[in-house]
Design an enzyme around this catalytic site. Structure first.
Site, PDB file in Angstrom:
ATOM      1  N   ASP A  97      43.734  31.002  40.401  1.00  9.80           N
ATOM      2  CA  ASP A  97      43.385  32.348  40.733  1.00  9.80           C
ATOM      3  C   ASP A  97      43.432  33.374  39.451  1.00  9.80           C
ATOM      4  OD1 ASP A  97      43.431  35.095  42.100  1.00  9.80           O
ATOM      5  OD2 ASP A  97      44.160  34.114  43.769  1.00  9.80           O
TER       6      ASP A  97
ATOM      7  N   SER B 238      39.908  37.940  46.122  1.00 10.15           N
ATOM      8  CA  SER B 238      40.224  36.653  46.222  1.00 10.15           C
ATOM      9  C   SER B 238      39.809  36.237  47.702  1.00 10.15           C
ATOM     10  CB  SER B 238      41.692  36.285  45.908  1.00 10.15           C
ATOM     11  OG  SER B 238      41.893  36.623  44.830  1.00 10.15           O
TER      12      SER B 238
ATOM     13  N   HIS C  28      47.206  40.989  36.565  1.00  7.55           N
ATOM     14  CA  HIS C  28      47.258  42.331  36.930  1.00  7.55           C
ATOM     15  C   HIS C  28      48.596  43.201  36.261  1.00  7.55           C
ATOM     16  CE1 HIS C  28      44.302  42.314  39.975  1.00  7.55           C
ATOM     17  NE2 HIS C  28      44.663  41.209  40.611  1.00  7.55           N
TER      18      HIS C  28
ATOM     19  N   HIS D 195      40.210  42.773  38.382  1.00 12.03           N
ATOM     20  CA  HIS D 195      39.439  41.531  38.265  1.00 12.03           C
ATOM     21  C   HIS D 195      38.184  41.807  37.429  1.00 12.03           C
ATOM     22  CE1 HIS D 195      41.010  40.003  42.437  1.00 12.03           C
ATOM     23  NE2 HIS D 195      41.873  40.187  41.569  1.00 12.03           N
TER      24      HIS D 195
END
Length: 504
Positions: free
Chosen positions: A54, A104, A332, A463
């Site tokens: 991820d 996601s 993040h 992202h």
């Protein structure tokens, strides 16, 4: 019973018709046919393992490659992570139907259903609107995990996040909001309109024999707010409906096992029909935390090994999803060191799977759902500490010195930085050339957990919209070469697991 089976088959058939009618599904089929024409003779993949890093951008892979080598005392650049040694690789376009820079839920839904959808939505068509329960009526799309169950394969999900988090949830749940992990997060109107929370959908998932192996975090979404967590007595569940879904899961699977710590995990029997392991109330611990404390939980590679052990003793094979979910969370937070340690453990899990399976009957696919804004630059010398300050190529080559380069203000800067995030360190109310950065001269920037600088100040780094890599090994791995729409990955894996060689 026969009526129930008939109704279930009809529902799945209608959903599959919806799925196949979308332009995204047709595009994925076209991409598959183009690749089949290149190399049509191949064996089916008895087993398929999808590894999802991820937030694992190309820069993350590159930096983790170097960091892993440097942790062994090497320069690092010449190193390769386990999956980088696979012969087949490509690039994947990650946008959602409504977002250039994706999330996601939408990206994993594309991989799971073969159809792109909107940000924040789990395994529903793009006609569903985020947060609007009614808009999701009849828009659910069957997942690749559901397809594997229909083939008689055993299935499993392993993650370092909550098992109800967006990426794992896309495999078994259908929701207009990734946030609806338990009923306490479900709006009253959504309850009236018949929407179910993600944890409840996991409990009620009954395709085939149900999901045989579930390992990750997220106990709080299965426990009522009146009950204490089994590991942390000061924490309670978050369900408002008073239901203990863990007890309900055990009633549904009387020959199954529920575990919540490492000792129980290690004692799991290979004969268990179903296993549910939830090792934290929320997400599992970072690899960086394990350098400070010893959490009572297994690692990603250990969970991967256990899942394969539990799934592989079946003639019809298995489908396993393994998510390195905390790569994303570390990014993040603006901490490259933590993200790289997560990626190194993720690569270890991939190697574990490769070692425990046979290359002739197991397809291993490694990819990411989206990228992050991490970049490295500044003409750093060969072997420059990847978490360190940029050092001069010339000074090191000619004099063997470690001369740190400076910016226009005479301040050192690091190899790794983020485009945005909490690491912003400039003074905004001054002219551009007078803005100040923190003086890193006496700061150890290689310290685990330290934030990298960012250009744009945000509470959480975002992202990115760039392509992400995909690597493949085993039967039909050649399908993954080239540049792909993300939803095409579903079609390649589905073909690999269901291919029937022509009779001779």
């Amino acid at each position: 019973m026969r009526k129930t089976l008939w109704f279930t088959a009809l529902t799945l058939s209608l959903a599959s018709t919806l799925q196949a009618a979308t332009p995204w599904f047709e595009q994925g089929q076209q991409a598959l046919q183009q690749r089949l024409a290149q190399r049509p003779l191949e064996l089916p993949a008895k087993n398929v393992i999808l590894f999802l890093g991820d937030g694992m951008s190309l820069a993350t892979v590159n930096a983790a490659r170097i960091y892993e080598g440097q942790l062994r005392g090497e320069n690092g650049e010449e190193n390769l992570l386990s999956f980088e040694k696979f012969l087949y690789s490509g690039l994947v376009k990650t946008y959602n139907t409504n977002a250039m820079v994706p999330d996601s839920a939408g990206t994993m839904s594309a991989i799971m259903t073969g159809v792109k959808t909107g940000a924040g939505i789990l395994s529903m068509s793009e006609l569903a609107r985020y947060g609007d329960c009614a808009s999701g009526a009849d828009q659910a799309l069957p997942s690749l995990l559901t397809y594997a169950e229909s083939l008689g394969k055993r299935t499993g999900i392993v993650t370092t996040t909550r098992i109800t988090h967006a990426t794992p949830a896309a495999a078994y749940a259908h929701s207009v909001s990734r946030e609806w992990e338990d009923d306490g997060e479900l709006p009253e109107q959504a309850k009236v309109e018949g929407c179910k929370d993600i944890a409840l959908q996991l409990l009620e998932y009954s395709r085939g024999n149900g999901i045989e192996v579930l390992l990750g975090g997220g106990r709080r979404h299965f426990l009522p707010e009146s009950e204490n967590d089994p590991e942390y007595p000061d924490k309670k569940g978050e369900r408002k409906d008073g239901r203990n879904l863990l007890l309900e899961w055990m009633k549904r699977h009387p020959k199954g096992e529920f575990v919540w710590d490492k000792r129980q995990f290690e004692a799991l029997s290979a004969k268990s029909t179903h296993v549910l392991g939830l090792f934290e109330p929320s997400h599992m611990a970072y690899e960086a935390e394990k350098l400070i404390r010893n959490p009572n939980e297994p690692s990603l590679s250990e969970m991967t090994a256990k899942a394969i052990q539990l799934l592989q003793n079946r003639k019809d094979g298995f489908f396993l999803i393994v998510e390195g979910g905390r790569i994303d969370h570390a990014h993040h937070a603006g901490s490259a060191s933590m993200a790289l340690l997560e990626t190194i453990e993720f690569a270890k899990a991939v190697q574990t799977a490769k070692d425990l399976t046979a290359g002739h009957d197991t397809l291993i696919v490694v990819t990411a759902d989206h990228g992050h804004t991490l970049q490295f630059s500044g003409y750093a010398r060969r072997g420059n500490p990847i978490l360190g300050k940029v050092e001069s190529i010339e000074a090191h080559a000619l004099e063997g010195k470690q001369e740190v380069l400076k910016d226009l203000h005479g301040l050192p800067y690091t190899v790794l930085n983020y485009m945005n995030g909490p690491g912003f360190g400039m003074v905004q109310d001054e002219p551009y050339l007078e803005r100040k950065r923190p003086d890193l001269s006496t700061i150890d920037t290689t310290e685990i957990g330290r934030r990298q600088e960012s250009l744009i100040p945000l509470g959480s780094e975002t992202h990115s919209g760039e392509d992400v890599p995909v690597y493949a090994y085993g039967p039909w791995a050649h399908l993954f070469t080239g540049v792909h729409e993300q939803n095409a990955l579903y079609h390649y894996m589905r073909h690999a697991m269901s291919y029937q060689p022509p009779k001779r």
